[in-house]
Write a protein that holds these residues in place. Structure first.
Motif, mmCIF file in Angstrom:
data_model
loop_
_atom_site.group_PDB
_atom_site.id
_atom_site.type_symbol
_atom_site.label_atom_id
_atom_site.label_comp_id
_atom_site.label_asym_id
_atom_site.label_seq_id
_atom_site.Cartn_x
_atom_site.Cartn_y
_atom_site.Cartn_z
ATOM 1 N N GLN A 203 1.077 -1.580 0.067
ATOM 2 C CA GLN A 203 0.202 -0.159 -0.429
ATOM 3 C C GLN A 203 1.174 1.493 -0.263
ATOM 4 O OE1 GLN A 203 -2.174 -0.963 3.002
ATOM 5 N NE2 GLN A 203 -4.222 -0.322 1.744
ATOM 6 N N LYS A 204 1.893 1.197 1.036
ATOM 7 C CA LYS A 204 3.000 2.306 0.526
ATOM 8 C C LYS A 204 3.499 2.517 -0.495
ATOM 9 C CE LYS A 204 6.360 4.045 3.531
ATOM 10 N NZ LYS A 204 7.181 4.425 4.930
ATOM 11 N N LYS A 207 0.465 1.339 -3.442
ATOM 12 C CA LYS A 207 -0.994 2.407 -3.723
ATOM 13 C C LYS A 207 -1.418 1.529 -3.907
ATOM 14 C CE LYS A 207 1.463 6.211 -2.667
ATOM 15 N NZ LYS A 207 2.924 5.651 -2.385
#
Length: 429
Positions: A203-204, A207
């Protein structure tokens, strides 16, 4: 753990030379001339996508032709579409192919296994429709490309048909299966942590949320006619993934199983079935007049440096003579020039004993099997086997606020201490 994250979002980019690894800028198949048009398309994120469109030099009846967009796998590129072009072009179906963002020669840093690739595919479809030279559009995807095709097809009902070769049904489930299949020796009580760590890391960096890639849910809202294909011996994305998607799929559907594994060359009968499928959903125009086969020796070769012989006819010492060649012969020649890109599990994934501060504490002296090492215990105490589909909610994962593996718990005592320290931090005045 970082290697596993990179395996998902930054696998090795396929390397190729467009001058030698794609079909020639002009080439002949079954007595007709075709051309390759190289195109750049920009996606919604500003990445430039490198694309190629294989079309006849002269369009039958001068009308727009149907087009199939070939979507490659996670370590693939547009060169993988050469087989599709050889199969479909003689049927008056053009073939468009692209390097997805983060793949091949296109811009972009990360691969997202269908999440962003779906938007890349939309940019290509928009380009083709604005160009005005294609009629109906079909999709042909393999592995990640199949997931991408399914996700896009559910959003665009004007797509005439899709071929889905070895898609996965749920990314988290696939990751759990790979841990078991490839014997990544993670302690049984840390598997859920490992998945959650990877989820947060991805996610970091890229995205997108790996828990959002569930194609069974997508299949329940897709009505585009679909042909599924899966190799019986595929131990990377196991055949039950296609079976589950097929069962949930709402549109007209058929499924074909064949020998081989995830990376195996596909058999000719499967290609024939794909050709028939696209003939039904993309009815192409028929040629009015047969092509002239005997003009000059150049009629039998592409005009570029990486020429392939014309399918069905080859030159001898001075004149062209009819041979017993077929489409399969041309495909074999393409494969010998540049084999299809392969999806490989990295061999440098660290085992448990190489994790920071960890020792092989769960292994008994007489040697335990991998099944003793891999047991998935959710935080609510409900165990499940990796081969059984299970709904995984966010609260079923223990969330550790870690940016790296420093402090990784390596046994039950360390994990309990980790929890206690965490609660102390939460309640510290």
């Amino acid at each position: 753990m970082e290697q596993l994250v990179n395996f998902i979002i930054r696998p090795p980019r396929a390397e190729y030379n467009p001058e030698s690894d794609l079909l020639d800028e002009e080439f002949m198949l079954k007595g007709k001339w075709y051309q390759r048009k190289d195109i750049e398309v920009k996606n919604g994120r500003g990445d430039v996508l490198q694309c190629s469109h294989y079309v006849p030099l002269v369009s039958p009846e001068g009308k727009p032709l149907p087009c199939v967009i070939y979507c490659h796998g996670n370590s693939g590129c547009r060169a993988d579409a050469s087989e599709a072009a050889i199969i479909l072009l003689p049927s008056n179906i053009t073939v468009f192919t692209l390097d997805f963002s983060g793949s091949g020669l296109s811009g972009g840093e990360h691969v997202t296994l269908g999440w962003n690739e779906k938007d890349d595919l939309k940019a290509v479809v928009d380009y083709l429709r604005a160009d005005g030279n294609v009629s109906l559009i079909g999709l042909w995807g393999r592995s990640m490309g199949a997931v991408t095709s399914l996700m896009y097809g559910a959003e665009d009902p004007s797509i005439a048909g899709i071929v889905l070769d070895s898609p996965f049904s749920d990314l988290v489930e696939l990751m759990l299966e790979l841990v078991d299949t490839y014997k990544f020796r993670l302690p049984k009580f840390t598997v859920k942590f490992a998945i959650q760590f990877m989820r947060k890391s991805i996610q970091k960096k890229a995205k997108f949320d790996i828990t959002g890639l569930n194609t069974i849910k997508v299949a329940k809202s897709c009505f585009v006619p679909a042909l599924f294909g899966h190799a019986i011996g595929d131990d990377f994305i196991r055949p039950h993934h296609s079976d589950r998607i097929f069962e949930a799929y709402m549109g007209d559907k058929n499924i074909i199983k064949f020998e081989g594994d995830h990376n195996s060359p596909r058999p000719q009968f499967y290609f024939d079935s794909i050709n028939i499928f696209f003939h039904n959903v993309l009815p192409p125009p028929e040629d009015e007049v047969g092509a002239t086969l005997y003009d000059s020796i150049h009629d039998y070769f592409g005009k570029g440096t990486g020429a392939i012989p014309e399918v069905g006819f080859f030159p001898d010492s001075s004149t062209a003579s009819k041979a017993t060649s077929s489409t399969s012969d041309a495909i074999n020649q393409v494969r010998s020039k540049r084999p299809m890109s392969r999806t490989e599990v990295p061999s440098d994934i660290p085992s448990e004993e190489h994790l920071p501060g960890c020792q092989d504490k769960d292994t008994v002296d007489n040697g335990s099997s991998s099944s003793n090492m891999i047991s998935f215990e959710l935080s609510n105490g409900h165990p499940f086997d990796p081969h059984v589909a299970t709904t995984m909610d966010d609260d079923q994962y223990v969330e550790y606020q870690l940016d790296d593996l420093t402090g990784f718990p390596c046994n039950v005592e360390e994990e309990e201490r980790f929890f206690i320290d965490g609660f102390r931090c939460l309640w510290k005045p």
